[in-house]
Write a protein that holds these residues in place. Structure first.
Motif, PDB file in Angstrom:
ATOM      1  N   ALA A 126       0.832  -1.206   0.000  1.00  0.00           N
ATOM      2  CA  ALA A 126       0.000   0.000   0.000  1.00  0.00           C
ATOM      3  C   ALA A 126       0.866   1.255   0.000  1.00  0.00           C
ATOM      4  O   ALA A 126       0.541   2.248  -0.663  1.00  0.00           O
ATOM      5  CB  ALA A 126      -0.928  -0.007   1.211  1.00  0.00           C
ATOM      6  N   GLU A 127       1.982   1.212   0.724  1.00  0.00           N
ATOM      7  CA  GLU A 127       2.865   2.380   0.771  1.00  0.00           C
ATOM      8  C   GLU A 127       3.568   2.586  -0.568  1.00  0.00           C
ATOM      9  O   GLU A 127       3.744   3.719  -1.018  1.00  0.00           O
ATOM     10  CB  GLU A 127       3.885   2.223   1.897  1.00  0.00           C
ATOM     11  CG  GLU A 127       4.407   3.531   2.445  1.00  0.00           C
ATOM     12  CD  GLU A 127       3.328   4.366   3.121  1.00  0.00           C
ATOM     13  OE1 GLU A 127       3.474   5.604   3.133  1.00  0.00           O
ATOM     14  OE2 GLU A 127       2.348   3.798   3.640  1.00  0.00           O
ATOM     15  N   LEU A 128       3.969   1.502  -1.214  1.00  0.00           N
ATOM     16  CA  LEU A 128       4.557   1.626  -2.548  1.00  0.00           C
ATOM     17  C   LEU A 128       3.536   2.181  -3.538  1.00  0.00           C
ATOM     18  O   LEU A 128       3.869   2.998  -4.402  1.00  0.00           O
ATOM     19  CB  LEU A 128       5.084   0.268  -3.028  1.00  0.00           C
ATOM     20  CG  LEU A 128       6.401  -0.194  -2.407  1.00  0.00           C
ATOM     21  CD1 LEU A 128       6.702  -1.632  -2.815  1.00  0.00           C
ATOM     22  CD2 LEU A 128       7.556   0.715  -2.816  1.00  0.00           C
ATOM     23  N   ASP A 129       2.291   1.748  -3.402  1.00  0.00           N
ATOM     24  CA  ASP A 129       1.231   2.294  -4.254  1.00  0.00           C
ATOM     25  C   ASP A 129       1.116   3.805  -4.048  1.00  0.00           C
ATOM     26  O   ASP A 129       0.922   4.560  -5.016  1.00  0.00           O
ATOM     27  CB  ASP A 129      -0.115   1.633  -3.930  1.00  0.00           C
ATOM     28  CG  ASP A 129      -0.180   0.174  -4.370  1.00  0.00           C
ATOM     29  OD1 ASP A 129       0.647  -0.234  -5.216  1.00  0.00           O
ATOM     30  OD2 ASP A 129      -1.054  -0.559  -3.854  1.00  0.00           O
ATOM     31  N   SER A 130       1.255   4.250  -2.799  1.00  0.00           N
ATOM     32  CA  SER A 130       1.058   5.671  -2.495  1.00  0.00           C
ATOM     33  C   SER A 130       2.149   6.556  -3.087  1.00  0.00           C
ATOM     34  O   SER A 130       1.940   7.753  -3.288  1.00  0.00           O
ATOM     35  CB  SER A 130       0.983   5.885  -0.976  1.00  0.00           C
ATOM     36  OG  SER A 130       2.265   5.809  -0.377  1.00  0.00           O
ATOM     37  N   VAL A 131       3.342   5.979  -3.359  1.00  0.00           N
ATOM     38  CA  VAL A 131       4.416   6.758  -3.990  1.00  0.00           C
ATOM     39  C   VAL A 131       4.548   6.399  -5.472  1.00  0.00           C
ATOM     40  O   VAL A 131       5.556   6.726  -6.119  1.00  0.00           O
ATOM     41  CB  VAL A 131       5.766   6.554  -3.265  1.00  0.00           C
ATOM     42  CG1 VAL A 131       5.684   7.059  -1.835  1.00  0.00           C
ATOM     43  CG2 VAL A 131       6.225   5.099  -3.308  1.00  0.00           C
ATOM     44  N   GLY A 132       3.538   5.735  -6.022  1.00  0.00           N
ATOM     45  CA  GLY A 132       3.491   5.458  -7.452  1.00  0.00           C
ATOM     46  C   GLY A 132       4.383   4.337  -7.920  1.00  0.00           C
ATOM     47  O   GLY A 132       4.729   4.268  -9.111  1.00  0.00           O
ATOM     48  N   LEU A 133       4.748   3.428  -7.020  1.00  0.00           N
ATOM     49  CA  LEU A 133       5.651   2.342  -7.399  1.00  0.00           C
ATOM     50  C   LEU A 133       5.070   0.962  -7.136  1.00  0.00           C
ATOM     51  O   LEU A 133       5.820  -0.008  -7.005  1.00  0.00           O
ATOM     52  CB  LEU A 133       6.996   2.481  -6.653  1.00  0.00           C
ATOM     53  CG  LEU A 133       7.943   3.564  -7.157  1.00  0.00           C
ATOM     54  CD1 LEU A 133       9.225   3.558  -6.336  1.00  0.00           C
ATOM     55  CD2 LEU A 133       8.277   3.360  -8.634  1.00  0.00           C
ATOM     56  N   GLY A 134       3.754   0.874  -7.075  1.00  0.00           N
ATOM     57  CA  GLY A 134       3.139  -0.431  -6.853  1.00  0.00           C
ATOM     58  C   GLY A 134       3.527  -1.446  -7.911  1.00  0.00           C
ATOM     59  O   GLY A 134       3.677  -2.641  -7.616  1.00  0.00           O
TER      60      GLY A 134
END
Length: 230
Positions: A126-134
């Motif tokens: 979820a945190e990677l998704d939030s910085v655009g790296l999911g």
């Protein structure tokens, strides 16, 4: 009034160099309120990064008192300091400091696992998704650009929802476009999670985005001023 996030009282720092002991910080006294954003500026060698390391318990003050979230860091041993950072702090370095043998997802999940989160990998994703790296979660640092690696480092620092974010020249190794994007993300994380942010930077424009600017010269606080609210 709640306890301040950080209180430094007459803090000094001396480190051993090739020519003997070198005095890095000289009698620093500074208070950072909870939720405040501080920009530390000054010329190279002025002690900015050293002061940040003292705030994070990554360097032991030679004398004086370092209080963080109501705890006295000067009385803690290395193990206690490591646990305190794990539970309360996120640190972002200029050099990313990712573990090269771990994927982006594993890098972000590691501090969550150490903190005992059973859903560490879900939170990390979820945190990677939030910085655009999911979509890059299974990639290793060497497979990513500098900007992407710094976004992973930001995700790793913010995933445990720290009370304090310490950032040491987080855009120093990036070009202007990537640097601006990283700073927007860093301030966005601060706004979303309400963390106290202490930022070391050479950029006056970045410092002016902070609530207060503290200038260091030769290991001393030269001036501290609050930016006027717009």
């Amino acid at each position: 009034m709640p306890d301040p996030a950080v209180t430094l009282e007459d803090v000094t720092l001396s480190l051993r160099g090739n020519a003997g002991m070198v005095e890095i910080l000289h009698g620093i006294s500074l208070t950072v309120a909870r939720g405040e954003t501080i920009g530390l500026i000054g010329p190279s060698g002025s002690g900015k990064s050293s002061l940040l390391m003292v705030m994070g318990g990554l360097e032991h003050a030679t004398s004086g008192r370092v209080g963080v979230l109501g705890q006295d860091l000067t009385d803690m041993d290395e193990d206690a300091l490591a646990r305190f950072r794990r539970d309360h702090m996120g640190v972002v370095f200029q050099s990313f400091n990712l573990i090269p043998t771990m994927t982006a997802l594993e890098n972000v999940a590691t501090p969550l696992e150490l903190a005992g989160h059973k859903d560490a990998f879900d939170l990390a994703q979820a945190e990677l998704d939030s910085v655009g790296l999911g979509h890059r979660s299974d990639h290793y640092p060497a497979q990513m650009s500098g900007g992407e690696q710094q976004r992973v480092a930001l995700a790793r620092a913010s995933a445990p929802r720290p009370d304090i974010l310490l950032a040491d020249e987080p855009t120093g190794n990036l070009d202007g476009k990537n640097g601006d994007a990283i700073m927007d993300m860093l301030f966005g994380l601060r706004d979303r999670h309400g963390a106290t942010l202490v930022l070391v930077t050479h950029s006056n424009s970045l410092a002016q985005r902070c609530d207060r600017v503290v200038r260091l010269t030769d290991g001393r606080v030269d001036a501290a001023k609050a930016r006027d609210a717009e």
